[in-house]
Design an enzyme around this catalytic site. Sequence first.
Site, short mmCIF file in Angstrom:
data_model
loop_
_atom_site.label_atom_id
_atom_site.label_comp_id
_atom_site.label_asym_id
_atom_site.label_seq_id
_atom_site.Cartn_x
_atom_site.Cartn_y
_atom_site.Cartn_z
N ASP A 36 0.86 -1.19 0.00
CA ASP A 36 0.00 0.00 0.00
C ASP A 36 0.90 1.24 0.00
O ASP A 36 2.02 1.20 0.51
CB ASP A 36 -0.90 0.00 1.25
CG ASP A 36 -2.15 0.85 1.07
OD1 ASP A 36 -3.24 0.26 0.93
OD2 ASP A 36 -2.02 2.09 1.05
N PHE A 161 -17.35 -9.76 -3.37
CA PHE A 161 -18.74 -9.62 -2.90
C PHE A 161 -18.86 -9.62 -1.38
O PHE A 161 -19.97 -9.68 -0.85
CB PHE A 161 -19.60 -10.75 -3.47
CG PHE A 161 -19.72 -10.69 -4.99
CD1 PHE A 161 -20.58 -9.78 -5.60
CD2 PHE A 161 -18.97 -11.53 -5.80
CE1 PHE A 161 -20.69 -9.71 -6.99
CE2 PHE A 161 -19.07 -11.48 -7.19
CZ PHE A 161 -19.93 -10.56 -7.79
N LEU A 162 -17.74 -9.59 -0.65
CA LEU A 162 -17.84 -9.66 0.81
C LEU A 162 -18.60 -8.46 1.36
O LEU A 162 -18.58 -7.38 0.76
CB LEU A 162 -16.45 -9.74 1.45
CG LEU A 162 -15.51 -8.52 1.41
CD1 LEU A 162 -15.84 -7.46 2.44
CD2 LEU A 162 -14.09 -8.96 1.59
N CYS A 275 -19.93 1.68 -0.60
CA CYS A 275 -20.12 1.23 -1.99
C CYS A 275 -21.50 1.40 -2.60
O CYS A 275 -21.59 1.68 -3.79
CB CYS A 275 -19.69 -0.22 -2.09
SG CYS A 275 -17.92 -0.38 -1.81
N PHE A 337 -21.84 2.19 9.93
CA PHE A 337 -22.93 2.10 8.94
C PHE A 337 -23.70 0.81 9.06
O PHE A 337 -24.80 0.68 8.52
CB PHE A 337 -22.38 2.30 7.51
CG PHE A 337 -21.74 1.10 6.88
CD1 PHE A 337 -20.41 0.79 7.11
CD2 PHE A 337 -22.47 0.28 6.03
CE1 PHE A 337 -19.82 -0.33 6.53
CE2 PHE A 337 -21.89 -0.83 5.43
CZ PHE A 337 -20.56 -1.14 5.68
P1 NAD Z 1 -9.94 1.22 1.02
O1 NAD Z 1 -9.94 2.69 0.85
O2 NAD Z 1 -10.18 0.65 2.37
O3 NAD Z 1 -8.53 0.63 0.53
C1 NAD Z 1 -7.90 0.99 -0.65
C2 NAD Z 1 -6.40 1.07 -0.38
O4 NAD Z 1 -5.70 1.29 -1.62
C3 NAD Z 1 -5.99 2.23 0.55
O5 NAD Z 1 -5.31 1.72 1.67
C4 NAD Z 1 -5.08 3.10 -0.33
O6 NAD Z 1 -4.01 3.69 0.39
C5 NAD Z 1 -4.56 2.09 -1.34
N1 NAD Z 1 -4.05 2.68 -2.57
C6 NAD Z 1 -4.62 3.64 -3.35
N2 NAD Z 1 -3.83 3.90 -4.43
C7 NAD Z 1 -2.75 3.07 -4.33
C8 NAD Z 1 -1.60 2.85 -5.13
N3 NAD Z 1 -1.39 3.53 -6.27
N4 NAD Z 1 -0.70 1.92 -4.73
C9 NAD Z 1 -0.89 1.24 -3.59
N5 NAD Z 1 -1.97 1.39 -2.79
C10 NAD Z 1 -2.89 2.30 -3.15
O7 NAD Z 1 -10.98 0.65 -0.02
P2 NAD Z 1 -11.78 -0.75 0.07
O8 NAD Z 1 -12.98 -0.58 0.91
O9 NAD Z 1 -10.82 -1.84 0.37
O10 NAD Z 1 -12.29 -0.87 -1.44
C11 NAD Z 1 -11.41 -1.17 -2.48
C12 NAD Z 1 -12.22 -1.52 -3.71
O11 NAD Z 1 -13.01 -2.69 -3.44
C13 NAD Z 1 -13.23 -0.46 -4.14
O12 NAD Z 1 -13.31 -0.46 -5.54
C14 NAD Z 1 -14.54 -0.94 -3.56
O13 NAD Z 1 -15.65 -0.50 -4.32
C15 NAD Z 1 -14.39 -2.44 -3.68
N6 NAD Z 1 -15.16 -3.22 -2.69
C16 NAD Z 1 -15.22 -2.84 -1.38
C17 NAD Z 1 -15.91 -3.62 -0.45
C18 NAD Z 1 -15.99 -3.23 1.01
O14 NAD Z 1 -16.72 -3.89 1.75
N7 NAD Z 1 -15.30 -2.21 1.48
C19 NAD Z 1 -16.49 -4.83 -0.86
C20 NAD Z 1 -16.39 -5.20 -2.20
C21 NAD Z 1 -15.72 -4.39 -3.10
C1 UGA Z 2 -22.36 -4.54 0.44
C2 UGA Z 2 -22.77 -5.85 -0.23
O1 UGA Z 2 -23.65 -6.57 0.65
C3 UGA Z 2 -21.55 -6.71 -0.56
O2 UGA Z 2 -21.96 -7.88 -1.26
C4 UGA Z 2 -20.59 -5.90 -1.42
O3 UGA Z 2 -19.42 -6.64 -1.68
C5 UGA Z 2 -20.22 -4.61 -0.70
O4 UGA Z 2 -21.44 -3.87 -0.40
C6 UGA Z 2 -19.36 -3.69 -1.51
O5 UGA Z 2 -19.28 -3.81 -2.72
O6 UGA Z 2 -18.81 -2.81 -0.84
P1 UGA Z 2 -21.67 -3.82 2.89
O7 UGA Z 2 -21.93 -2.44 2.38
O8 UGA Z 2 -20.39 -4.08 3.58
O9 UGA Z 2 -21.77 -4.87 1.68
O10 UGA Z 2 -22.83 -4.24 3.91
P2 UGA Z 2 -24.38 -4.66 3.71
O11 UGA Z 2 -24.66 -5.76 4.62
O12 UGA Z 2 -24.71 -4.85 2.28
O13 UGA Z 2 -25.15 -3.38 4.24
C7 UGA Z 2 -25.15 -2.16 3.53
C8 UGA Z 2 -26.09 -1.18 4.21
O14 UGA Z 2 -27.45 -1.58 4.05
C9 UGA Z 2 -25.87 -1.04 5.72
O15 UGA Z 2 -25.99 0.31 6.08
C10 UGA Z 2 -26.99 -1.87 6.30
O16 UGA Z 2 -27.34 -1.48 7.60
C11 UGA Z 2 -28.09 -1.59 5.31
N1 UGA Z 2 -29.16 -2.62 5.30
C12 UGA Z 2 -28.87 -3.90 4.96
C13 UGA Z 2 -30.47 -2.25 5.60
O17 UGA Z 2 -30.75 -1.08 5.90
N2 UGA Z 2 -31.45 -3.20 5.56
C14 UGA Z 2 -31.19 -4.50 5.22
O18 UGA Z 2 -32.15 -5.32 5.19
C15 UGA Z 2 -29.88 -4.85 4.91
#
Ligand code: NAD
Ligand code: UGA
Length: 458
Positions: A36, A161-162, A275, A337
């Site tokens: 990172d 999809f987590l 997201c 959230f």
């Molecule tokens: P995050 O902000 O927690 O992490 C991203 C990391 O990338 C940061 O630590 C940042 O410093 C680093 N970074 C940025 N530019 C960089 C570079 N050039 N080289 C090295 N490191 C670099 O974001 P996140 O929540 O992990 O999400 C990452 C992606 O995954 C997003 O596209 C998001 O939409 C997707 N996603 C997130 C979730 C979730 O639950 N948070 C779930 C599914 C998919």
């Molecule tokens: C969501 C998706 O569930 C994941 O599959 C996806 O990978 C992720 O976005 C992503 O791309 O970041 P997340 O946002 O971590 O995951 O959590 P969720 O459980 O989906 O909840 C999202 C929001 O909806 C929360 O604020 C939750 O409280 C709300 N929610 C959820 C409701 O208000 N009602 C429900 O019935 C379910």
Amino acid sequence: MKFEKNILCIGAGYVGGPTMAMIAYKCPEYRVTVVDINPTRIAEWNSYELPIYEPRLDEIVRATRGKNLFFSTDIEGGIRDNDIIFVSVNTPTKTFGAGAGMAADLQYWEKTARQILQHSESSKVVIEKSTLPVKTALAMEKILNCTNSSISFDVLSNPEFLAEGSAMTDLENPDRILIGSRETQSGLKAREALVKIYANWVPREKIITSNIWSSELSKIVSNAFLAQRISSINAISALCEKTDADIAEVSKAVGMDSRIGSKFLNASIGFGGSCFTKDILNLVYLCQHYGLDEVAAYWTSVVRINQYQQERFIMNMLNTMFNTLADKKICLFGFAFKANTGDTRESPAIYIAKRLLEEKAEVIVTDPKALRNARTDMAGADGKVSFEEDPYRAAMGCHAIAVITEWDIYRNLDYQKIYDTMTKPASIYDGRNILDHKRCFDIGFNVYPMGKPPLTHF
Ligand code: NAD
Ligand code: UGA
């Protein structure tokens, strides 16, 4: 020790950290490195206090770190030494220029592609783990293959999809793993290499493959569908409040239809998280780009209802507390959230807290895991806001409690004890419908659930 495969992940965030920890845990014969640009984040991954809270994450990192899981800031070295590279950098909504407020900001993504090109000394498989607009892989390919070098790059899409709060369970038992690739000989070979990694613990029938554009699009559409269900039930919660119907009963009856299903039908103060809104806005932008204005309007309404639900919650508080919140103390139960995470990105709590301050209320925030982030979110906000870990102390002297996050601990507090210390009349606004409303009413509270008739002593 000689490892069977060397895997790199660029981006040590909520996705990169847990995902790679799970691969390392399930595949002790692979060496997994997460890099990172943020040295503080890497230092935290290497410490006892990990940068994110997720149930079981500590245990899995402890079991692998220093053995076959490594966190580092050496991005160049990582690119040089690994042939399989996941990219999990952030892709936030663009805040400037064309598409501001809607399109995905791909600057971090593109910088990473250029870094990979610059430091590669051998051919690589580059895997999109971040959520990206459909056709991003094409841009990635164009950047990576812009020189005449003999090094080749295959780009795969493998969206994550987590959900936060259940990340480790989701990673261990995913509903599906999706891998999109080009249907060329080298694309299919790269795809097979990735299938093999997941096949170490995921049943083969759950690992599905597709063309690369379907894979990119499926991720955004999955989030849009999930968010759409929440907006649908939240929209109906408003109607329930006007008609004495009960949203929990409606949701149960509707969800028992096996074609509809019961999950994601909990009415709430609205969805948050980094997201849902970002990905829907991105989908809307994409539709507008292709001239699909009706489709764009349809998905825009999902975000609109989400904003409406949060504002409705505030207006209900204002109307039922005699049309003024000025100088009233309001305690927010939860700031994350959702439960089981310390993440507050796009949490409805931020909007609600700021609106309460606008109404000149005093806000006291309590949360078991999110107070550090809450302090950052509220820094510079105009008005009186304080933070208190203990919910009993937080509620003391308050006129109202607003339940924002569905943390289990809030279900089982001693509400009689809480009531006794509050200013009367004392109210509870249950934005998650997790409390025993009748019991709270019997104690003396005026209770305002979401999508159900209120229980008041007036
Ligand atoms: P995050 O902000 O927690 O992490 C991203 C990391 O990338 C940061 O630590 C940042 O410093 C680093 N970074 C940025 N530019 C960089 C570079 N050039 N080289 C090295 N490191 C670099 O974001 P996140 O929540 O992990 O999400 C990452 C992606 O995954 C997003 O596209 C998001 O939409 C997707 N996603 C997130 C979730 C979730 O639950 N948070 C779930 C599914 C998919
Ligand atoms: C969501 C998706 O569930 C994941 O599959 C996806 O990978 C992720 O976005 C992503 O791309 O970041 P997340 O946002 O971590 O995951 O959590 P969720 O459980 O989906 O909840 C999202 C929001 O909806 C929360 O604020 C939750 O409280 C709300 N929610 C959820 C409701 O208000 N009602 C429900 O019935 C379910």
